[in-house]
Write a protein that holds these residues in place. Structure first.
Motif, mmCIF file in Angstrom:
data_model
loop_
_atom_site.group_PDB
_atom_site.id
_atom_site.type_symbol
_atom_site.label_atom_id
_atom_site.label_comp_id
_atom_site.label_asym_id
_atom_site.label_seq_id
_atom_site.Cartn_x
_atom_site.Cartn_y
_atom_site.Cartn_z
ATOM 1 N N UNK A 260 0.848 -1.194 0.000
ATOM 2 C CA UNK A 260 0.000 0.000 0.000
ATOM 3 C C UNK A 260 0.880 1.238 0.000
ATOM 4 N N UNK A 261 0.324 2.285 -0.564
ATOM 5 C CA UNK A 261 1.112 3.511 -0.676
ATOM 6 C C UNK A 261 0.334 4.703 -0.139
ATOM 7 N N UNK A 262 1.008 5.508 0.616
ATOM 8 C CA UNK A 262 0.394 6.749 1.093
ATOM 9 C C UNK A 262 1.318 7.897 0.708
ATOM 10 N N UNK A 263 0.771 8.828 -0.056
ATOM 11 C CA UNK A 263 1.560 9.994 -0.468
ATOM 12 C C UNK A 263 1.041 11.209 0.290
ATOM 13 N N UNK A 264 1.859 11.775 1.141
ATOM 14 C CA UNK A 264 1.426 12.954 1.898
ATOM 15 C C UNK A 264 1.944 14.193 1.181
ATOM 16 N N UNK A 265 1.034 15.109 0.873
ATOM 17 C CA UNK A 265 1.455 16.329 0.186
ATOM 18 C C UNK A 265 2.129 17.268 1.177
ATOM 19 N N UNK A 266 3.329 17.694 0.827
ATOM 20 C CA UNK A 266 4.065 18.618 1.693
ATOM 21 C C UNK A 266 4.247 19.965 0.998
ATOM 22 N N UNK A 267 3.414 20.233 0.013
ATOM 23 C CA UNK A 267 3.449 21.546 -0.643
ATOM 24 C C UNK A 267 3.066 22.629 0.364
ATOM 25 N N UNK A 268 3.263 23.880 -0.020
ATOM 26 C CA UNK A 268 3.094 24.982 0.940
ATOM 27 C C UNK A 268 1.725 24.974 1.619
ATOM 28 N N UNK A 269 0.662 24.883 0.814
ATOM 29 C CA UNK A 269 -0.691 24.967 1.398
ATOM 30 C C UNK A 269 -0.906 23.847 2.408
ATOM 31 N N UNK A 270 -0.491 22.648 2.053
ATOM 32 C CA UNK A 270 -0.682 21.513 2.955
ATOM 33 C C UNK A 270 0.238 21.611 4.158
ATOM 34 N N UNK A 271 1.433 22.104 3.898
ATOM 35 C CA UNK A 271 2.417 22.215 4.980
ATOM 36 C C UNK A 271 1.893 23.129 6.083
ATOM 37 N N UNK A 272 1.393 24.303 5.671
ATOM 38 C CA UNK A 272 0.952 25.237 6.715
ATOM 39 C C UNK A 272 -0.351 24.781 7.363
ATOM 40 N N UNK A 273 -1.053 23.880 6.704
ATOM 41 C CA UNK A 273 -2.283 23.366 7.334
ATOM 42 C C UNK A 273 -2.038 22.060 8.090
ATOM 43 N N UNK A 274 -0.792 21.757 8.338
ATOM 44 C CA UNK A 274 -0.527 20.659 9.261
ATOM 45 C C UNK A 274 -0.040 19.356 8.672
ATOM 46 N N UNK A 275 0.372 19.349 7.401
ATOM 47 C CA UNK A 275 0.853 18.098 6.802
ATOM 48 C C UNK A 275 1.990 17.439 7.612
ATOM 49 N N UNK A 276 2.933 18.241 8.167
ATOM 50 C CA UNK A 276 4.006 17.581 8.934
ATOM 51 C C UNK A 276 3.454 16.767 10.110
ATOM 52 N N UNK A 277 2.349 17.240 10.718
ATOM 53 C CA UNK A 277 1.754 16.478 11.829
ATOM 54 C C UNK A 277 1.203 15.147 11.337
ATOM 55 N N UNK A 278 0.610 15.180 10.154
ATOM 56 C CA UNK A 278 0.038 13.942 9.611
ATOM 57 C C UNK A 278 1.155 12.924 9.372
ATOM 58 N N UNK A 279 2.227 13.442 8.819
ATOM 59 C CA UNK A 279 3.357 12.567 8.521
ATOM 60 C C UNK A 279 3.920 11.969 9.809
ATOM 61 N N UNK A 280 4.040 12.819 10.805
ATOM 62 C CA UNK A 280 4.536 12.364 12.114
ATOM 63 C C UNK A 280 3.655 11.248 12.662
#
Ligand code: FES
Length: 166
Positions: free
Chosen positions: A85-105
């Motif tokens: 299975x594959x999960x691609x987390x978007x780390x672009x600016x909009x996603x980053x400032x809306x918390x993408x790093x937390x999701x990745x964590x």
């Protein structure tokens, strides 16, 4: 006046891109050639990675979210790294400032797999991408081909749990 289509420069000087370009040209840069072109990339390189997907997206003018979606949905496409299975987390600016790093964590903590890696049992690969073209849905991710947006930690884990059951 016919539209003049300019192809973006290939990701590297690797000659295999010439073969990919030939496929793209043969299909007249048409969006419906997406699967065919991805097949060619895989035949040439053995797998698909973010760089390749971005190139195909630009050349065919298909949104990156769609290209990531198709590439991670069909099992005949081999993503690098390659888990079941594959999960691609978007780390672009909009996603980053809306918390993408937390999701990745959250994913890393729960499944013990870091971005760009595959879990030891080879069940899950986690990838990151720069903007997948769904900024209105930020933070967004692609789970086995399905784009999901406005994610929070618990929704992310729920989605992952769901795809991991398949
Ligand atoms: S920044 Fe994530 S979709 Fe655009």
């Amino acid at each position: 006046m016919p539209e003049i289509i300019k192809s973006p420069p290939p990701p590297s000087t690797d000659k295999r891109w010439k073969i990919v370009d030939a496929t793209i040209r043969r299909h007249g840069y048409q969006k419906h050639a997406l699967i065919e072109v991805l097949h060619t990339v895989q035949e040439c390189f053995g797998f698909l990675d973010e760089q390749a997907l971005r190139y195909v997206s630009a050349a065919l003018r298909v949104p990156p979210s769609k290209v990531f979606g198709v590439a991670t949905f069909y099992h005949f496409f081999q993503m690098k790294p390659a888990g079941k299975h594959t999960c691609v987390v978007c780390m672009g600016t909009a996603c980053y400032i809306k918390g993408a790093p937390n999701l990745l964590q959250e994913i890393e903590a729960k499944y013990g797999v870091k971005a760009g890696e595959t879990s030891e049992d080879r069940q899950l690969s986690v990838l990151t991408a720069r903007c997948i073209g769904s900024c209105g849905l930020a933070p967004a991710a692609v789970f086995d081909g399905d784009v999901a947006g406005k994610l929070d930690r618990s929704e992310t884990l729920q989605r992952l749990q769901k795809v991991m059951q398949l």
